[in-house]
Design an enzyme around this catalytic site. Structure first.
Site, short mmCIF file in Angstrom:
data_model
loop_
_atom_site.label_atom_id
_atom_site.label_comp_id
_atom_site.label_asym_id
_atom_site.label_seq_id
_atom_site.Cartn_x
_atom_site.Cartn_y
_atom_site.Cartn_z
N CYS A 59 0.85 -1.21 0.00
CA CYS A 59 0.00 0.00 0.00
C CYS A 59 0.88 1.25 0.00
O CYS A 59 1.52 1.57 1.01
CB CYS A 59 -0.91 -0.04 1.23
SG CYS A 59 -1.79 1.49 1.58
N CYS A 62 0.22 3.84 2.70
CA CYS A 62 0.62 3.28 4.00
C CYS A 62 2.12 3.48 4.21
O CYS A 62 2.56 3.90 5.28
CB CYS A 62 0.31 1.78 4.06
SG CYS A 62 -1.41 1.34 3.83
#
Length: 163
Positions: A59, A62
């Site tokens: 991600c 993230c």
């Protein structure tokens, strides 16, 4: 009669506006395994505000927020704890290597097989949840966070406790 309905409506709107900070009165506690194979419980971190961040190695947002989470913990680690929950089924050695490569300074736990209600099902990654020192859900956020944003939340929560 209409005045009472208006007052009720205003009060209801006010209560609803508070839900990001008062989402759950019941303490949250789960047991998960960390990236070193040790069982950890959310209650192990009681006594301080807990910032629970769901993330994944694949991600992009993230990964970009991890330095901010590290900075936030470095600055306020005497008052708060940050926990990362790897929301993926990647082999643990790869997650551990990834966390060590990024010098993550907070515990990283592995997602289990059971949903962590009320935090799951997630609406997106990354997702961050703030728990009180007694494990109550105070705030939810979907999307990346910054150290400044986390600090603002901390100050807002401090102000609420003082009032």
């Amino acid at each position: 009669m209409k005045r009472n309905q208006l007052i009720r409506s205003v009060l209801l709107a006010w209560v609803i506006s508070l839900t990001p900070f008062y989402g759950s009165a019941a303490p949250i506690d789960y047991e998960l395994v960390d990236i070193y194979g040790e069982n950890k419980q959310i209650s192990d971190y009681q006594g301080r505000l807990l910032f629970v961040n769901f993330w994944a190695t694949w991600c992009g947002p993230c990964i970009r927020e991890i330095p901010d989470l590290i900075e936030f913990r470095n600055t306020f680690g005497d008052r708060i704890e940050v926990i990362g929950i790897a929301f993926e089924k990647t082999p643990v050695d790869q997650i551990r290597d990834f966390a060590e490569e990024l010098n993550i300074n907070y515990p990283v736990l592995l997602i289990g097989d059971q949903p962590l209600i009320p935090m799951e099902p997630l609406k997106g990654l990354p997702s961050t949840f703030v728990l009180s020192s007694t494990g109550e859900l105070l705030k939810t956020h979907i999307g990346p966070v910054t150290a400044n944003q986390l600090e603002r939340w901390l100050l807002e929560l401090d102000a609420q406790v003082e009032n």
